[in-house]
Design a protein around this motif. Structure first.
Motif, PDB file in Angstrom:
ATOM      1  N   PRO B  25      42.119  14.453  20.769  1.00  0.00           N
ATOM      2  CA  PRO B  25      41.608  15.717  20.237  1.00  0.00           C
ATOM      3  C   PRO B  25      41.198  15.593  18.768  1.00  0.00           C
ATOM      4  N   ASP B  26      40.249  16.415  18.339  1.00  0.00           N
ATOM      5  CA  ASP B  26      39.876  16.418  16.918  1.00  0.00           C
ATOM      6  C   ASP B  26      40.702  17.464  16.169  1.00  0.00           C
ATOM      7  N   SER B  27      40.519  17.517  14.844  1.00  0.00           N
ATOM      8  CA  SER B  27      41.421  18.354  14.052  1.00  0.00           C
ATOM      9  C   SER B  27      41.207  19.848  14.326  1.00  0.00           C
ATOM     10  N   THR B  28      39.992  20.233  14.740  1.00  0.00           N
ATOM     11  CA  THR B  28      39.778  21.645  15.097  1.00  0.00           C
ATOM     12  C   THR B  28      40.610  22.019  16.315  1.00  0.00           C
ATOM     13  N   ASP B 193      56.244  33.439   6.921  1.00  0.00           N
ATOM     14  CA  ASP B 193      55.617  32.732   5.816  1.00  0.00           C
ATOM     15  C   ASP B 193      55.286  31.287   6.208  1.00  0.00           C
ATOM     16  N   TYR B 194      56.250  30.639   6.859  1.00  0.00           N
ATOM     17  CA  TYR B 194      56.047  29.238   7.253  1.00  0.00           C
ATOM     18  C   TYR B 194      54.832  29.118   8.182  1.00  0.00           C
ATOM     19  N   ALA B 195      54.614  30.152   9.001  1.00  0.00           N
ATOM     20  CA  ALA B 195      53.518  30.122   9.981  1.00  0.00           C
ATOM     21  C   ALA B 195      52.154  29.946   9.316  1.00  0.00           C
ATOM     22  N   THR B 196      52.000  30.436   8.089  1.00  0.00           N
ATOM     23  CA  THR B 196      50.695  30.321   7.427  1.00  0.00           C
ATOM     24  C   THR B 196      50.345  28.858   7.164  1.00  0.00           C
ATOM     25  N   SER B 197      51.371  27.999   7.106  1.00  0.00           N
ATOM     26  CA  SER B 197      51.124  26.568   6.888  1.00  0.00           C
ATOM     27  C   SER B 197      50.256  25.957   7.976  1.00  0.00           C
ATOM     28  N   PHE B 198      50.295  26.561   9.186  1.00  0.00           N
ATOM     29  CA  PHE B 198      49.559  25.976  10.309  1.00  0.00           C
ATOM     30  C   PHE B 198      48.071  26.306  10.246  1.00  0.00           C
ATOM     31  N   SER B 199      47.707  27.298   9.408  1.00  0.00           N
ATOM     32  CA  SER B 199      46.295  27.681   9.297  1.00  0.00           C
ATOM     33  C   SER B 199      45.575  26.876   8.232  1.00  0.00           C
ATOM     34  N   THR B 200      46.333  26.409   7.239  1.00  0.00           N
ATOM     35  CA  THR B 200      45.672  25.787   6.088  1.00  0.00           C
ATOM     36  C   THR B 200      46.353  24.502   5.631  1.00  0.00           C
ATOM     37  N   PRO B 201      46.499  23.535   6.533  1.00  0.00           N
ATOM     38  CA  PRO B 201      47.133  22.300   6.071  1.00  0.00           C
ATOM     39  C   PRO B 201      46.312  21.638   4.963  1.00  0.00           C
ATOM     40  N   GLY B 202      46.985  21.010   4.034  1.00  0.00           N
ATOM     41  CA  GLY B 202      46.273  20.258   3.001  1.00  0.00           C
ATOM     42  C   GLY B 202      45.762  21.103   1.846  1.00  0.00           C
ATOM     43  N   ASP B 203      46.069  22.426   1.837  1.00  0.00           N
ATOM     44  CA  ASP B 203      45.527  23.255   0.748  1.00  0.00           C
ATOM     45  C   ASP B 203      46.461  23.302  -0.463  1.00  0.00           C
ATOM     46  N   GLU B 209      50.082  18.408   5.438  1.00  0.00           N
ATOM     47  CA  GLU B 209      48.884  17.876   4.803  1.00  0.00           C
ATOM     48  C   GLU B 209      47.719  17.862   5.792  1.00  0.00           C
ATOM     49  N   THR B 210      48.027  17.680   7.059  1.00  0.00           N
ATOM     50  CA  THR B 210      46.963  17.607   8.067  1.00  0.00           C
ATOM     51  C   THR B 210      47.364  18.426   9.296  1.00  0.00           C
ATOM     52  N   ASP B 211      46.356  18.742  10.125  1.00  0.00           N
ATOM     53  CA  ASP B 211      46.622  19.464  11.370  1.00  0.00           C
ATOM     54  C   ASP B 211      47.492  18.628  12.309  1.00  0.00           C
TER      55      ASP B 211
END
Lengths: 371, 365
Positions: B25-28, B193-203, B209-211
């Motif tokens: 799978p790709d990162s999307t 709050d932790y859940a937001t990490s899954f929308s924007t890794p690496g920000d 850092e990555t999906d």
């Protein structure tokens, strides 16, 4: 080993030339990229490599290894790394990381294999490794010249079975501390541990000049299944020990400290932290001040920090599959690498943790060294 | 091991026709999976645990006000719902549940040295009101502040009289339940709050850092519990009967045997892992595996889950007593074998999806 070589080695020791030279550290001018750390890693299926990562996250060295490696040691004043095979493999790659080339591949030789660790003497003249004499399963400590053909100059008993990490006592560069893990293995049986019921690990202080054992400490009998595998030493001649438990008890102690002439002292963290370490530690390092220590628990996904001033647990951070540890120049500060490709820097005094972004996602192996 | 390697290579060669090369799978796709699983699978389950422990705290307090037989039944029922909720989220071992070792605090098990029993008996003997405060429980041993402690107190063989007259035992149970309710509430809140990490890794703000790093945590939560359930919840109670039909079983090693819910725990675990695998339609590990060209493996894992669930239902309960019957032992051995098949199939899936679950943690050096 030949008598002449052995004698030369002893003369060098006597002349005090093994003392550390004043830091002539290599400077990499290439685009302002300063080397940060070196570590082995898995890059893909059956693809194991030695890397040097720069502070900006780029990779300055990408050297393909024959198989998986374990520990990487930096030469004290040349841009040279010694990357030792993971047991039971038989190579140490000596790599110039400025020129990006293999200088020499040391072979353990007939009837021997490496246990994953080697160290340079502080003057950079010799390389010392822990080895298995396969025929009788006895541990050996071997000293080779760290240049030319890397010829053997000494070969002595390690004082036990399964010597793993070795470290010189910095204040006395003639004493090698040896973590004799106590676990018998045989290359014909792969990585299988053959003597868990009778294993007897020890921490051994070996005089490199005479080959004599100066001091040997064992854990109390009820802890004989705590394998002494990873160690570090500081300027106060203290040895930090990270243990790996091979028995069936729930919550064994996993960290210990040794001071010359004293029995091993077991340290414990608060109960939940001890339990969370999952009976297994992977790496141990002092910070640059020598007061603080870090111990990684890759199975528990955490790193614990310890204060050796009072022999107490200090704090912990989560680090999934984190194992590789190295001190930075700042007190209480460490770089941590993980099998998930993450690199972090943590300062236990400020409590601050930062990610170091790397250009490539690699499964970093057990040990790393800052450059 | 050799058998496994062969099955995997056969599988690959059978599926990898030149026209239809498998691609990871790709990162999307990973991000879509992560966001969906967190929103649909993880967050509701933590909320459910928070709600169930809050109800348990309320019902335990009510029992101390009025120690009626009806109120004891209500308190026991709400313990069951809290344990159901925990068994349905205990596979998530990362994120806020790691803070302060919460996971161990909720359930310290297996408890080989009977730490819970020793600590609880010590507290009951002392009868000290200072040991009923939330401050006390924050610092207390993990063995004394979790669901196994509640179970011991609520399912005491002495029955109703143990809770009469606002007894110390009743108040201790209510205090532990209150501690668990607070832990459940805070964990659920922090997960928002932790859940937001899954929308924007690496920000820079994300824990990832990555999906793919985030997906690795989620896939680990799917794969690793299968072995844990098999080893701890099935094979340990089977004792030497795990390998030998005439062997000796160890009923007291069953999880939650005092509340007669050893197999109900496994029901919850398996249903939860099944949901994590294929419950969210297009955004599931099953769908990704199929899309990556591994339809046959994806379907066989699905079939493994269904088959394990079916076999589980057929095992007579409570396991604590039925373990003694040769027929039940055989059913448990068969179930264990099926779970091993499932574990291997999931490991194959991990490899095919090109994820790395553990490198140093599995090294052994």
């Amino acid at each position: 080993m030949t008598a002449i070589n052995r004698r030369q080695f002893c003369q060098l020791l006597a002349a005090g030339t093994l003392l550390p030279s004043l830091g002539i550290s290599p400077v990499l001018a290439a685009n302002g990229q300063t080397p940060l750390f070196a570590s082995a890693a898995k890059a893909g299926d059956n693809d194991y490599r030695l890397y040097v990562a720069a502070a900006d996250g780029s990779l300055l060295l990408d050297h393909k290894l024959p198989t998986r490696a374990h520990h990487v040691e930096a030469h004290p004043h040349r841009p040279v790394l010694a990357c030792t095979a993971r047991r039971p493999d038989t190579f140490i790659d000596i790599v110039d990381y400025q020129q990006g080339k293999l200088i020499h591949r040391i072979a353990s030789g007939e009837g021997r294999h490496f246990f994953g660790h080697s160290v340079f003497t502080p003057d950079g003249e010799f390389l010392i490794s822990s080895e298995n004499n396969i025929k009788d399963g006895q541990g050996r400590i071997v000293i080779r010249r760290a240049s030319g053909l890397f010829t053997k100059v000494a070969d002595m008993p390690s004082g036990g079975i399964g010597p793993h990490e070795i470290k010189l006592l910095p204040a006395n560069s003639q004493t090698l501390m040896v973590a004799n893990g106590g676990i018998l293995t045989h290359p014909d049986k792969g990585r299988k541990k053959l003597n868990l019921d009778t294993m007897q690990p020890s921490l051994t202080a070996l005089n490199l000049r005479s080959g004599q054992i100066g001091e040997q400490q064992m854990l109390p009998a009820e802890h004989h299944q705590l394998s002494i595998r990873h160690i570090d030493t500081n300027l106060r001649n203290e040895t930090l020990i990270a243990l790996q438990y091979q028995g069936k008890e729930d919550n064994p102690p996993l960290v210990a400290v040794h001071r010359p002439g004293q029995p091993l002292k077991l340290l414990t963290a608060p109960e939940p932290v001890d339990i969370a370490m999952k009976r297994y530690c992977g790496s141990a390092r002092f910070d640059s001040s020598g007061q603080y220590a870090a111990v990684s628990s890759p199975r528990g996904n955490l790193i614990t920090f310890w204060d050796l001033q009072n022999d107490r647990y200090h704090s912990m951070i989560n680090s999934p599959d984190g194992c590789g540890l190295a001190a930075t120049g700042a007190a209480g500060e460490f770089i941590i690498t993980t099998g998930r490709g993450i690199c972090q820097q943590h300062n236990l005094i400020s409590g601050n943790t930062e990610r170091i972004s790397l250009a490539q996602r690699l499964a970093w192996d057990n040990h790393m060294v800052t450059l | 091991m050799i058998k496994r390697a062969i099955s995997l290579s056969l599988l690959c060669s059978a599926l990898l026709s030149p026209a239809q090369a498998a691609t990871a799978p790709d990162s999307t796709q990973w991000r879509n999976l992560n966001k969906t699983l967190v929103a649909q699978h993880v967050l509701p389950r933590y909320q459910n645990f928070a709600d169930a422990t809050a109800q348990m705290a309320a019902d335990s307090a009510a029992l101390c006000q009025n120690a009626s037989s009806a109120n004891l039944t209500v308190a026991q029922e709400s313990y069951h719902r809290a344990m159901d909720a925990w068994q349905s989220i205990q596979h998530i071992r990362f994120g806020p549940i790691e803070n302060l070792m919460r996971s161990f605090s909720v359930q310290y098990w297996p408890d080989k040295k009977n730490l819970t029993g020793k600590h609880i008996n010590g507290l009951l003997a002392k009868q000290d009101d200072a040991n009923l405060t939330q401050e006390f429980f924050r610092n207390a041993s993990i063995a004394v502040k979790g669901l196994p402690a509640v179970e011991r107190l609520l399912f005491d063989k002495a029955g109703l009289p143990a809770f009469a007259d606002n007894s110390y035992q009743c108040r201790l149970n209510a205090s532990i339940s209150q501690y668990l309710a607070s832990l459940g509430k805070h964990t659920a809140m922090e997960w928002q709050d932790y859940a937001t990490s899954f929308s924007t890794p690496g920000d820079g703000n994300s824990y990832y850092e990555t999906d793919i790093e985030a997906s690795t945590d989620l896939l680990k939560a799917l794969v690793e519990p299968v072995e844990v359930i098999r080893d701890l919840k099935l094979l340990r109670p089977l004792g030497t009967a795990a390998k030998n039909v005439n062997g000796k079983v160890k009923p007291r090693r069953s999880e939650s045997w005092r509340s007669s819910r050893s197999l109900r725990n496994i029901d919850m675990n398996v249903a939860t892992l099944h949901d994590l695998y294929s419950g969210q339609g297009d955004a599931s590990f099953k769908a990704l595996l199929s899309n990556a060209g591994h339809q046959a493996l994806a379907d066989s894992i699905e079939a493994n889950f269904v088959s394990v669930e079916k076999d589980l239902k057929a095992i007579p309960r409570p396991m604590f007593t039925t373990l003694e019957q040769p027929a039940t032992r055989q059913q448990l051995r068969d179930l264990s074998a099926k779970m091993k098949t499932l574990q291997y199939a999931l490991s194959d899936a991990v490899q095919l999806l090109d994820l790395q679950l553990g490198f140093n943690s599995r090294d052994g050096d």
